[in-house]
Design a protein around this motif. Structure first.
Motif, mmCIF file in Angstrom:
data_model
loop_
_atom_site.group_PDB
_atom_site.id
_atom_site.type_symbol
_atom_site.label_atom_id
_atom_site.label_comp_id
_atom_site.label_asym_id
_atom_site.label_seq_id
_atom_site.Cartn_x
_atom_site.Cartn_y
_atom_site.Cartn_z
ATOM 1 N N ILE A 214 6.006 -0.434 9.003
ATOM 2 C CA ILE A 214 6.470 -0.822 7.667
ATOM 3 C C ILE A 214 5.165 -0.593 7.180
ATOM 4 O O ILE A 214 4.046 -1.222 7.445
ATOM 5 N N ASP A 215 4.982 0.422 6.211
ATOM 6 C CA ASP A 215 3.877 0.654 5.354
ATOM 7 C C ASP A 215 4.478 0.290 4.062
ATOM 8 O O ASP A 215 5.293 0.723 3.222
ATOM 9 N N PHE A 216 3.485 -0.560 3.293
ATOM 10 C CA PHE A 216 3.688 -1.210 1.922
ATOM 11 C C PHE A 216 2.884 -0.362 1.135
ATOM 12 O O PHE A 216 1.899 0.039 1.406
ATOM 13 N N GLY A 217 3.631 0.023 -0.001
ATOM 14 C CA GLY A 217 2.895 0.759 -1.040
ATOM 15 C C GLY A 217 2.173 -0.283 -2.195
ATOM 16 O O GLY A 217 2.336 -1.478 -2.260
ATOM 17 N N GLU A 218 1.224 0.169 -3.057
ATOM 18 C CA GLU A 218 0.767 -0.684 -4.036
ATOM 19 C C GLU A 218 1.516 -1.395 -5.110
ATOM 20 O O GLU A 218 1.257 -2.314 -5.387
ATOM 21 N N GLN A 219 2.874 -0.895 -5.190
ATOM 22 C CA GLN A 219 3.783 -1.549 -6.066
ATOM 23 C C GLN A 219 4.927 -2.663 -5.347
ATOM 24 O O GLN A 219 5.647 -3.066 -6.019
#
Length: 159
Positions: free
Chosen positions: A62-67
């Motif tokens: 799971i890769d979270f983005g800045e938004q």
């Protein structure tokens, strides 16, 4: 290289991480959360009515983005991905809640605990192990780029 997260994203991910540690989703454990923007989850195959995946163990990234949480994270199965009609060999998952726009069902109200439980439920409801139509062509075309760059059609709600 570490991502720069908005303060909202940082607080939300930290809150979800704390909740996960306090009460992990059934059949799942967190293998890694370093950096905080990239989690690796170990998922036991569910023991649903078909038991197709009951003795298997899978890993999700799971890769979270800045938004985040306004934008969904990238969620993919690490190799070897489950053989399932909605999971491609490269780990990309055709499930509407993982995407926004174009009929995607992502909502900022979703948490990673809810997402992984939805994935376990998807596996539990499978009636046979088979790859999605066009699996080899899709994987050759997109490689390992973000699944959010694909144009998904969400038509099959049976599996």
């Amino acid at each position: 290289m570490a991502k720069t997260l908005s303060s909202v994203a940082q607080r939300r991910i930290q809150s979800e991480l704390t909740e996960w540690m306090r009460s992990p989703p059934e059949g799942c454990c967190l293998e890694s959360c370093e950096p905080m923007t990239s989690w690796v989850v170990v998922m036991q195959g569910p023991e649903g009515h078909s038991r197709l995946y009951a003795d298997e163990v899978f890993r999700l990234r799971i890769d979270f983005g800045e938004q985040y949480p306004l934008d969904p994270p990238d969620v993919v199965f690490l190799a070897p991905a489950p053989i399932h009609p909605h999971i491609y060999s490269n780990g990309h998952i055709c499930l509407d809640i993982l995407y926004s726009g174009n009929n995607g069902g992502w909502s900022p109200a979703l948490t990673m605990s809810k997402v992984v439980l939805s994935l376990r439920s998807m596996l539990a409801s499978a009636t046979e192990k088979k790859k999605p139509p066009g699996d080899a062509e899709y994987c050759a075309r997109v490689g390992n780029r973000s699944p959010k760059l694909s144009r998904w059609q969400f038509e099959d709600d049976k599996v």
